[in-house]
Design a protein around this motif. Structure first.
Motif, PDB file in Angstrom:
ATOM      1  N   ILE A 171      -2.266  -2.522  -0.240  1.00 13.67           N
ATOM      2  CA  ILE A 171      -0.884  -2.965  -0.444  1.00 13.67           C
ATOM      3  C   ILE A 171       0.043  -1.761  -0.397  1.00 13.67           C
ATOM      4  CG2 ILE A 171       0.714  -4.138  -2.017  1.00 13.67           C
ATOM      5  CD1 ILE A 171      -1.694  -5.564  -3.248  1.00 13.67           C
ATOM      6  N   HIS A 172       1.125  -1.868   0.401  1.00 13.32           N
ATOM      7  CA  HIS A 172       2.120  -0.803   0.401  1.00 13.32           C
ATOM      8  C   HIS A 172       2.673  -0.619  -1.014  1.00 13.32           C
ATOM      9  CE1 HIS A 172       2.610  -0.996   4.910  1.00 13.32           C
ATOM     10  NE2 HIS A 172       2.734   0.298   4.682  1.00 13.32           N
ATOM     11  N   VAL A 173       2.837   0.622  -1.414  1.00  9.66           N
ATOM     12  CA  VAL A 173       3.342   0.904  -2.760  1.00  9.66           C
ATOM     13  C   VAL A 173       4.707   0.248  -2.971  1.00  9.66           C
ATOM     14  CG1 VAL A 173       4.013   2.700  -4.402  1.00  9.66           C
ATOM     15  CG2 VAL A 173       2.077   3.087  -2.872  1.00  9.66           C
ATOM     16  N   SER A 174       5.538   0.241  -1.945  1.00 14.54           N
ATOM     17  CA  SER A 174       6.892  -0.303  -2.088  1.00 14.54           C
ATOM     18  C   SER A 174       6.906  -1.812  -2.309  1.00 14.54           C
ATOM     19  CB  SER A 174       7.730   0.036  -0.855  1.00 14.54           C
ATOM     20  OG  SER A 174       7.169  -0.538   0.305  1.00 14.54           O
ATOM     21  N   GLU A 175       5.767  -2.471  -2.172  1.00 12.66           N
ATOM     22  CA  GLU A 175       5.704  -3.905  -2.462  1.00 12.66           C
ATOM     23  C   GLU A 175       4.519  -4.264  -3.359  1.00 12.66           C
ATOM     24  OE1 GLU A 175       6.054  -5.082   1.621  1.00 12.66           O
ATOM     25  OE2 GLU A 175       3.880  -5.328   1.843  1.00 12.66           O
ATOM     26  N   SER A 176       4.084  -3.265  -4.153  1.00 11.83           N
ATOM     27  CA  SER A 176       2.972  -3.486  -5.074  1.00 11.83           C
ATOM     28  C   SER A 176       3.486  -3.842  -6.459  1.00 11.83           C
ATOM     29  CB  SER A 176       2.094  -2.229  -5.159  1.00 11.83           C
ATOM     30  OG  SER A 176       1.128  -2.370  -6.180  1.00 11.83           O
ATOM     31  N   LYS A 177       3.364  -5.091  -6.828  1.00 12.13           N
ATOM     32  CA  LYS A 177       3.781  -5.529  -8.160  1.00 12.13           C
ATOM     33  C   LYS A 177       2.883  -4.900  -9.227  1.00 12.13           C
ATOM     34  CE  LYS A 177       5.511  -9.654  -8.803  1.00 12.13           C
ATOM     35  NZ  LYS A 177       5.717 -11.116  -9.012  1.00 12.13           N
ATOM     36  N   GLU A 178       1.620  -4.700  -8.893  1.00  9.35           N
ATOM     37  CA  GLU A 178       0.691  -4.096  -9.851  1.00  9.35           C
ATOM     38  C   GLU A 178       1.140  -2.689 -10.247  1.00  9.35           C
ATOM     39  OE1 GLU A 178      -3.994  -2.654 -10.148  1.00  9.35           O
ATOM     40  OE2 GLU A 178      -3.268  -3.647  -8.335  1.00  9.35           O
ATOM     41  N   ILE A 179       1.636  -1.922  -9.263  1.00 11.90           N
ATOM     42  CA  ILE A 179       2.049  -0.543  -9.545  1.00 11.90           C
ATOM     43  C   ILE A 179       3.476  -0.486 -10.084  1.00 11.90           C
ATOM     44  CG2 ILE A 179       2.494   1.717  -8.511  1.00 11.90           C
ATOM     45  CD1 ILE A 179       0.188   1.139  -6.555  1.00 11.90           C
ATOM     46  N   LEU A 180       4.410  -1.111  -9.373  1.00 10.26           N
ATOM     47  CA  LEU A 180       5.825  -0.977  -9.735  1.00 10.26           C
ATOM     48  C   LEU A 180       6.180  -1.775 -10.986  1.00 10.26           C
ATOM     49  CD1 LEU A 180       7.609  -1.051  -6.259  1.00 10.26           C
ATOM     50  CD2 LEU A 180       6.788   0.900  -7.572  1.00 10.26           C
ATOM     51  N   GLN A 181       5.533  -2.897 -11.184  1.00  7.68           N
ATOM     52  CA  GLN A 181       5.819  -3.684 -12.381  1.00  7.68           C
ATOM     53  C   GLN A 181       4.769  -3.429 -13.460  1.00  7.68           C
ATOM     54  OE1 GLN A 181       8.640  -5.692 -12.852  1.00  7.68           O
ATOM     55  NE2 GLN A 181       7.909  -5.568 -14.949  1.00  7.68           N
ATOM     56  N   GLY A 182       3.496  -3.631 -13.119  1.00 11.16           N
ATOM     57  CA  GLY A 182       2.439  -3.535 -14.117  1.00 11.16           C
ATOM     58  C   GLY A 182       2.325  -2.168 -14.756  1.00 11.16           C
ATOM     59  N   ILE A 183       2.287  -1.109 -13.921  1.00 10.51           N
ATOM     60  CA  ILE A 183       2.127   0.246 -14.465  1.00 10.51           C
ATOM     61  C   ILE A 183       3.477   0.850 -14.838  1.00 10.51           C
ATOM     62  CG2 ILE A 183       1.366   2.598 -13.958  1.00 10.51           C
ATOM     63  CD1 ILE A 183      -0.826   1.394 -12.188  1.00 10.51           C
ATOM     64  N   LEU A 184       4.402   0.867 -13.884  1.00  5.84           N
ATOM     65  CA  LEU A 184       5.650   1.604 -14.083  1.00  5.84           C
ATOM     66  C   LEU A 184       6.530   0.968 -15.157  1.00  5.84           C
ATOM     67  CD1 LEU A 184       7.192   4.061 -12.956  1.00  5.84           C
ATOM     68  CD2 LEU A 184       8.328   2.490 -11.366  1.00  5.84           C
TER      69      LEU A 184
END
Length: 843
Positions: free
Chosen positions: A201-214
Motif C-alpha cells: 500500500i502506498h504510504v500516502s493512502e495507508s490508513k494503517e500508517i497515517l491513521q492507526g500509527i500516526l
C-alpha cells in the motif's frame, strides 16, 4: 505586524464543500490555496533539508547552503543542530516561506542510495535526535518544519511505485524510529509522506500508517502532505488522512469530480472536514512566523550566518587516519620553503551539496584550493602552494558560467529568450538575463512575455571564452527539449537531430549528453552559444515540464596525461593534499549509485602519486561511503562530506589545525559494497524491494556477523587524546542515568563524543550486539576534565518490537551499559537490572 488566528471550527462550519475541497491541494508548486471570502491566507513552503531555496529553481535568489545531512549528523552535537535549525528558520522568513520541507530522516540503508547524503545516518537514534533538534531550531523561529519522507523512502530506483517489503519489527525499530523520536521530542508542524508502498500500500493512502500509527498511536496533530506528485488516488488518500496534496494545481482532488464523490456519499463530509481541519491548523501554526504576504525574497548576507555554517562544517569533518601525525599541516616554513601540492578533481570545485531538490544556488562557495591558499597567506606565504587537476570527475561536462563572460566582461551566461526558433527572420526576443550557471532547469520559468501555460519558446545561452591553453576542447549538452552548441558559429555538439534517453535532471526526464570536439588557441576569445528549444521540441516523449539544458565544456585531455602532470608535481613537493570524492552528478535525487567506487581515474591517480611521495593527505568528499583500495598506503585521510558554502574554509581549518577535528562517522564505511547487509536486496526488482537484512542495518549487522569494516560507525580521530573514567550507572523504574568523566590528556584543546550503547544480557529473541541509545559531546581544554551525563528512559533503553503482541516489549533482565568513543571502541562498562517485563505503545 501581528497575526489573526483562524477560528478553525467556525471556518469548517462556514466553508462551502467546494471551498473545503480546494484547501486540500496546493495552489501551485509552493503555495496553499487561499479563501479570500473568509480571510484564509495562502502559506508558502520551500525546499529544503540543507538550505532554503525559496520559490524558484530558475534564476533563484541565492541561499546559504549547509553541510549535507550525513555531515550534519557527524557533528554529534545536539546544541549545534538547534543553532543550525534556527538559522534555517531565519532564512525561511527571508524567502517568505512558512514551511521548510525538511529535515529528511530516512535511513542510510545502503551506500548506493541516491539521497543517502540528504538523510542523517544508518542509526535510527542518531537520525531521530538530529532531526528533532533541527526541528526545534526551525520552530524556535515560528517556522514550521515538515519532517520527511514518512517512511521507508530509502532508495531512488522506482521510487514512486516500489513496494517495500519488511517485517513489522524492522519497520518499528529502524525505519519508523527516527520519526518516532522527532515527533516525540520536537512535534514538527507537518509531515511529508513517502512515494513508495509499504507491504502493498502506498504510504500516502495507508490508513494503517497515517491513521492507526500516526494519529491514534502517536497522537500527532500536525498536517500531512504528499511528496511532490506523490499521490495516487482521491477517495483512498483522503480517507487515509493525507491532508494536503502537493504541488498544485491538483491532479486528484479536482473540484467537480471530488464534489461528485461527496454528493454520491462515496466520500463522507466528515472525511473532508477532518482533512480540512489539519490544513487550517497548519495555516494557523504557519501564521505565527508573521511573514508579510508581499515579502520579496532576499539572501541572508549576515556574516553571522557564515560563522554558523563554518562552525557546523568544522565539526562535521571526520579525521579517519593520521599516521605519524602528518596532520595538522603548518602554515609557515622555517628552514627553507616547504612545498605543498594540492591535487585532485575536487580541489578547485566547490562540492557544496548532493543533487536534486536538496541542491540550491549557494550565495557563495569556497573551494578547498581557496581555503588552503588563504591559510598559506595567513602564514606569510613562507609555504609554496601548487596545483594540478590529476583526474576528471564530471559525469557530464562541467558548469562553465564562471569562465564565460558577456560583452562587458561580467562573469556568467547571457540568456536571451525568444518566441521563434533560431533562424527565424526578425526573431521576437521577450527576456534577457545574466545567469550564474550553465546547468539550467526551467521548470518554474515565468515571464510577462509568455501566456499562462505557454510551453513552446526558445533561448540562446551564450558567452565568450578565452582558453588558457592551446588544445582540443570537448563541448556538450544534455536536455529536456532540444539543444545545439556552437563555437564561433560552427556547430560542435548536436542534441537536436539525434537524441538518446538519459538521466538529465533529477527527475530523469532528459537525454544523455551529446559531445563534440574543437581545437582552440590560447588567448583567443571565442563566442560560445547553446541554442535551446523547450520540451515541445523534444523528439523522445511528451512532457508537461518546460524543460531545460545542461551545457558545458572542458579541455580534452586523456586521463594518463593529467595523471602524469600530477605525478610530476607530486615528485617535486614535500607534501601532497589530494582532494577527491564524488559530486552532485553522482549522488542525487532521481537515481541511485551503480556501485560504491569513486568514478573515473581518481583511484589510479592516488596510487600513482603514492609511488612518488609518501607524505599524502587524502580529503574525500562524499555523502556516503566510497571504496578506498589505496587506504592502507595513505598516512592521512579526512572525510569532508558535502560542506555547504564554507566547505573550503572548513577543510583548511582542519588540515592546518585551526580546528581540532571532532566529527564522528554517521554510518559505517564497509571495505566493499558486497559487505553491506543490503547488498543482495537493494533496488527495485519487478516493482518490489525486500529489506532482507531486517533490523540488522549498518553496525548492527557488521557486529552481529563479526564482519570487519573499513571505518566503524561513530569513529573519528582528534589531534589530542582523551581518557574516560569513573563510569556511574543509576537506574530506577523510569530512567537509567549514565555519567562519565572525560579528560583531555593531550596538549591541544578539543571535543570528544561520549557514546552510550546498551546490550541486553539474556534476550529471548535475536537482538543486535548493542545499540546506540544516547550520546553527549564535550569540549575540553588541554588537561581539563568534565563530567558527561545522559538520562535514558528505561523503555527506550531496553525495548524491542514484539510482533506477536504488536507492542514494544521491555524484558526483565540485566543490561550492560557500554560507553566509548565509537561503536568499536568501548572503554567502560557498567550495568543495570530491570524489575519486570512490560509492554507499551505510543511516544
Amino acid at each position: 505586524m501581528g497575526v489573526q488566528e483562524l477560528d478553525v471550527e467556525r471556518l469548517i462550519e462556514e466553508l462551502t464543500i467546494p471551498e473545503k475541497i480546494s484547501l486540500l491541494a496546493g495552489k501551485d508548486f509552493w503555495h496553499t490555496v487561499p479563501i479570500e471570502r473568509l480571510n484564509i491566507p495562502s502559506i508558502r513552503v520551500s525546499d529544503g533539508p540543507n538550505g532554503i531555496r525559496g520559490t524558484k529553481f530558475f534564476n533563484s535568489v541565492p541561499s546559504n547552503c549547509f553541510p549535507c545531512g550525513t555531515g550534519l549528523a557527524a557533528t554529534f552535537n545536539k546544541d549545534l543542530w538547534v543553532e543550525a535549525g534556527e538559522l534555517m528558520g531565519k532564512e525561511a522568513k527571508m524567502k517568505g516561506a512558512h514551511v521548510i520541507l525538511g529535515p529528511t530522516s530516512n535511513i542510510v540503508r545502503s551506500p548506493l542510495g541516491g539521497r543517502a547524503f540528504e538523510s542523517y545516518s544508518e542509526d535510527p537514534l542518531l537520525s531521530g535526535h538530529a532531526a528533532a533538534n533541527i526541528i526545534k531550531g526551525i520552530q524556535n523561529e515560528n517556522v514550521v518544519a515538515c519532517l520527511k519522507h514518512f517512511v521507508c523512502n530509502d532508495q531512488e530506483d522506482d521510487r514512486r511505485g516500489v513496494d517495500t517489503l519488511l517485517t513489522t519489527r524492522a519497520f518499528r525499530e529502524i525505519y519508523l524510529k527516527p520519526f518516532h523520536i522527532a515527533l516525540r521530542d520536537a512535534d514538527p508542524g507537518a509531515l511529508m509522506t513517502a512515494y513508495n508502498k509499504i507491504n502493498g500500500i502506498h504510504v500516502s493512502e495507508s490508513k494503517e500508517i497515517l491513521q492507526g500509527i500516526l494519529r491514534d498511536e502517536y497522537k500527532y496533530e500536525g498536517a500531512t502532505m504528499s511528496d511532490w506528485f506523490g499521490i495516487y488516488s482521491t477517495k483512498t488518500a483522503l480517507e487515509a488522512g493525507l491532508n494536503l496534496e502537493m504541488p498544485g494545481p491538483t491532479r486528484f482532488r479536482l473540484p467537480i469530480q471530488t464534489l461528485h464523490e461527496v454528493q454520491a456519499n462515496r466520500i463522507h463530509t466528515k472525511t473532508i472536514d477532518d482533512n480540512v481541519r489539519y490544513v487550517l491548523k497548519l495555516i494557523n501554526r504557519a501564521l505565527k512566523a508573521d511573514i508579510p504576504h508581499d515579502v520579496v525574497e532576499s539572501a541572508n548576507e549576515d556574516p553571522a550566518a557564515s560563522e554558523i555554517l563554518r562552525k557546523v562544517g568544522d565539526e562535521s569533518i571526520v579525521l579517519l587516519k593520521n599516521e605519524g601525525n602528518i596532520l595538522p599541516l603548518s602554515k609557515t616554513s622555517v628552514a627553507g620553503q616547504e612545498k605543498i601540492a594540492v591535487i585532485g578533481p575536487n580541489a578547485k570545485a566547490a562540492q557544496d551539496s548532493g543533487g536534486g531538490s536538496a541542491s540550491l544556488t549557494a550565495r557563495y562557495k569556497v573551494t578547498p584550493w581557496e581555503g588552503i591558499k588563504k591559510k598559506i597567506e595567513e602564514g606569510g606565504n613562507t609555504v609554496s602552494l601548487e596545483y594540478s587537476l590529476g583526474a576528471f570527475l564530471d559525469k557530464n561536462l562541467p558548469d562553465v558560467a564562471d569562465i564565460l563572460e558577456n560583452e562587458k566582461g561580467e562573469k556568467g551566461v547571457t540568456a536571451k529568450f525568444f518566441k521563434n526558433a533560431p533562424g527565424t527572420k526578425d526573431r521576437q526576443q521577450f527576456a534577457e538575463y545574466l545567469l550564474p550557471t550553465s546547468k539550467l532547469f526551467l521548470s518554474d520559468f515565468t515571464d510577462p512575455g509568455l501566456e499562462l501555460g505557454e510551453l513552446l519558446f526558445y533561448a540562446d545561452f551564450e558567452g565568450y571564452f578565452t582558453p588558457e591553453e592551446t588544445a582540443d576542447y570537448d563541448f556538450g549538452a544534455s536536455c529536456l527539449g532540444t539543444a545545439q552548441v556552437f563555437v564561433d558559429g560552427k556547430l560542435v555538439a548536436d542534441n537536436k537531430t539525434k537524441q538518446t534517453k538519459g538521466d538529465a535532471f533529477f527527475l530523469g526526464l532528459g537525454t544523455r549528453e551529446e559531445r563534440g570536439t574543437v581545437h582552440l588557441e590560447k588567448g583567443k576569445k571565442y563566442h560560445v552559444k547553446c541554442e535551446f528549444g523547450t520540451s515541445p521540441t523534444y523528439t523522445l516523449e511528451a512532457s508537461q515540464e518546460i524543460g531545460g539544458v545542461f551545457f558545458g565544456f572542458r579541455i580534452n585531455s586523456p586521463a594518463e596525461i593529467e595523471i602524469t602532470k600530477a605525478v610530476e608535481l607530486a615528485k617535486s613537493v614535500d607534501k601532497v593534499v589530494l582532494v577527491v570524492g564524488l559530486s552532485k552528478e553522482w549522488e542525487s535525487e532521481g537515481f541511485d549509485r551503480p556501485d560504491m567506487d569513486i568514478p573515473g581515474a581518481t583511484n589510479q591517480l592516488i596510487e600513482e602519486v603514492l609511488k612518488v611521495n609518501k607524505n599524502v593527505v587524502v580529503v574525500n568528499q562524499s555523502g556516503s561511503p566510497v571504496t578506498m583500495p589505496w587506504v592502507d598506503q595513505v598516512p592521512a585521510l579526512v572525510h569532508a562530506w558535502y560542506g555547504g558554502n564554507e566547505l573550503g574554509n572548513t577543510i583548511a581549518d582542519v588540515l592546518f589545525g585551526d580546528v581540532n577535528p571532532s566529527g564522528k562517522l554517521s554510518m559505517s564505511f564497509p571495505k566493499k559494497l558486497e559487505d553491506n547487509p543490503s547488498y543482495l536486496n537493494f533496488g527495485s526488482i519487478n516493482g518490489q524491494v525486500w529489506y532482507g537484512e531486517d533490523i540488522f542495518v549498518g553496525y548492527r549487522y557488521y557486529e552481529k556477523v563479526k564482519k570487519d569494516v573499513l571505518f566503524p560507525f561513530g569513529f573519528g580521530l582528534s589531534y589530542t587524546t582523551f581518557d574516560f573514567k569513573d563510569l556511574s550507572v543509576a537506574a530506577d523504574d523510569e530512567n537509567v542515568t549514565v555519567s562519565v568523566k572525560v579528560t583531555n590528556t593531550g596538549s591541544v584543546d578539543g571535543s570528544e563524543t561520549v557514546q552510550v550503547y546498551i546490550e541486553q544480557s539474556n534476550p529471548s529473541i535475536i537482538r543486535p550486539v548493542k545499540e546506540l541509545k544516547d550520546f553527549g559531546k564535550v569540549f575540553l581544554k588541554a588537561g581539563e576534565t568534565k563530567s558527561v551525563e545522559v538520562k535514558i528512559s528505561i523503555k527506550e533503553a531496553t525495548s524491542y518490537w514484539n510482533g506477536y503482541q504488536d507492542k514494544w516489549q521491555s524484558e526483565k533482565d540485566t543490561y550492560k551499559v557500554l560507553v566509548g568513543n565509537s561503536s568499536d571502541n568501548i572503554i567502560l562498562e557498567g550495568k543495570f537490572a530491570t524489575s519486570k517485563t512490560f509492554y507499551w505503545l505510543g511516544l
